[in-house]
Design a protein around this motif. Structure first.
Motif, PDB file in Angstrom:
ATOM      1  N   THR A  67      -1.900  -1.347  -4.112  1.00 54.79           N
ATOM      2  CA  THR A  67      -2.877  -0.317  -3.763  1.00 54.79           C
ATOM      3  C   THR A  67      -2.093   0.994  -3.725  1.00 54.79           C
ATOM      4  O   THR A  67      -1.110   1.101  -2.991  1.00 54.79           O
ATOM      5  CB  THR A  67      -3.509  -0.591  -2.385  1.00 54.79           C
ATOM      6  N   VAL A  68      -2.533   1.957  -4.548  1.00 57.14           N
ATOM      7  CA  VAL A  68      -1.785   3.208  -4.668  1.00 57.14           C
ATOM      8  C   VAL A  68      -2.745   4.387  -4.617  1.00 57.14           C
ATOM      9  O   VAL A  68      -3.746   4.404  -5.338  1.00 57.14           O
ATOM     10  CB  VAL A  68      -0.988   3.271  -6.002  1.00 57.14           C
ATOM     11  N   TYR A  69      -2.431   5.358  -3.785  1.00 59.43           N
ATOM     12  CA  TYR A  69      -3.226   6.572  -3.668  1.00 59.43           C
ATOM     13  C   TYR A  69      -2.430   7.746  -4.218  1.00 59.43           C
ATOM     14  O   TYR A  69      -1.371   8.081  -3.690  1.00 59.43           O
ATOM     15  CB  TYR A  69      -3.598   6.832  -2.208  1.00 59.43           C
ATOM     16  N   PRO A 118      -1.318   4.267   4.202  1.00 62.00           N
ATOM     17  CA  PRO A 118      -0.418   3.445   3.385  1.00 62.00           C
ATOM     18  C   PRO A 118       0.780   2.969   4.200  1.00 62.00           C
ATOM     19  O   PRO A 118       1.096   3.526   5.250  1.00 62.00           O
ATOM     20  CB  PRO A 118       0.026   4.409   2.282  1.00 62.00           C
ATOM     21  N   GLU A 119       1.435   1.939   3.688  1.00 61.37           N
ATOM     22  CA  GLU A 119       2.646   1.442   4.347  1.00 61.37           C
ATOM     23  C   GLU A 119       3.841   2.337   4.048  1.00 61.37           C
ATOM     24  O   GLU A 119       4.776   2.414   4.850  1.00 61.37           O
ATOM     25  CB  GLU A 119       2.952   0.025   3.862  1.00 61.37           C
ATOM     26  N   LYS A 121       0.852  -1.201   0.000  1.00 57.61           N
ATOM     27  CA  LYS A 121       0.000   0.000   0.000  1.00 57.61           C
ATOM     28  C   LYS A 121       0.878   1.236   0.000  1.00 57.61           C
ATOM     29  O   LYS A 121       1.678   1.431   0.909  1.00 57.61           O
ATOM     30  CB  LYS A 121      -0.897   0.041   1.244  1.00 57.61           C
ATOM     31  N   TRP A 122       0.684   2.066  -1.039  1.00 60.85           N
ATOM     32  CA  TRP A 122       1.532   3.235  -1.248  1.00 60.85           C
ATOM     33  C   TRP A 122       0.698   4.489  -1.456  1.00 60.85           C
ATOM     34  O   TRP A 122      -0.421   4.414  -1.942  1.00 60.85           O
ATOM     35  CB  TRP A 122       2.375   3.045  -2.508  1.00 60.85           C
ATOM     36  N   ALA A 123       1.295   5.623  -1.140  1.00 56.95           N
ATOM     37  CA  ALA A 123       0.773   6.924  -1.569  1.00 56.95           C
ATOM     38  C   ALA A 123       1.893   7.583  -2.359  1.00 56.95           C
ATOM     39  O   ALA A 123       3.065   7.499  -1.978  1.00 56.95           O
ATOM     40  CB  ALA A 123       0.379   7.798  -0.388  1.00 56.95           C
TER      41      ALA A 123
END
Length: 137
Positions: free
Chosen positions: A42-44, A69-70, A15-17
């Motif tokens: 998963t990307v924001y 996010p991680e 999980k990333w932004a």
């Protein structure tokens, strides 16, 4: 203890932004965002002005994300990184990747003092395992 330039650790995050994501296809903010999306993460996308990138809702800051996010990728000028890092501390996000040109001595010191793991002076699209990140746009 802060992990500095531990690329192997960052390869495990799902999980990333992407702060500095861009709707402009020629920009690295777009390329990094699409690379991570293309690998199934998963990307924001985060951008102060954009509303949408290829059908993905864009968030104005990391505090407005629907989940934590991680890790965060920064693709913004160095003078804009400190407020993002301060928000990371408030949200208990402890992993940041500085795309080349986004880091500064001040930002690196902030990470060390606030137990934020970081990668600096490395490109997320070039300096990690091909099976994890590389993706042709």
């Amino acid at each position: 203890m802060v992990e500095e330039n531990n690329i192997d650790m960052f390869e495990k995050f799902k999980k990333w932004a992407v702060v500095g994501a861009s709707p402009k296809k020629e920009k690295y903010g777009y390329k990094v965002f699409k690379t991570l999306v293309g690998r199934g993460f998963t990307v924001y996308p985060v951008h102060v002005a954009a509303k949408e990138i290829d059908g993905f809702k864009v968030y104005p800051n990391i505090s407005s994300l629907p989940e934590i996010p991680e890790a965060i990728v920064l693709i913004i000028p160095p003078d804009k990184t400190l407020p993002v890092l301060e928000d990371m501390v408030k949200l208990n996000i402890r992993n940041v990747w500085f795309q080349p040109g986004s880091e500064s001595d001040e930002a690196i010191e902030f990470c060390k003092k606030n137990d934020i793991n970081f990668v600096a002076k490395a490109c997320i699209m070039m300096d990690v395992s091909p099976e994890n990140f590389r993706f042709e746009i």
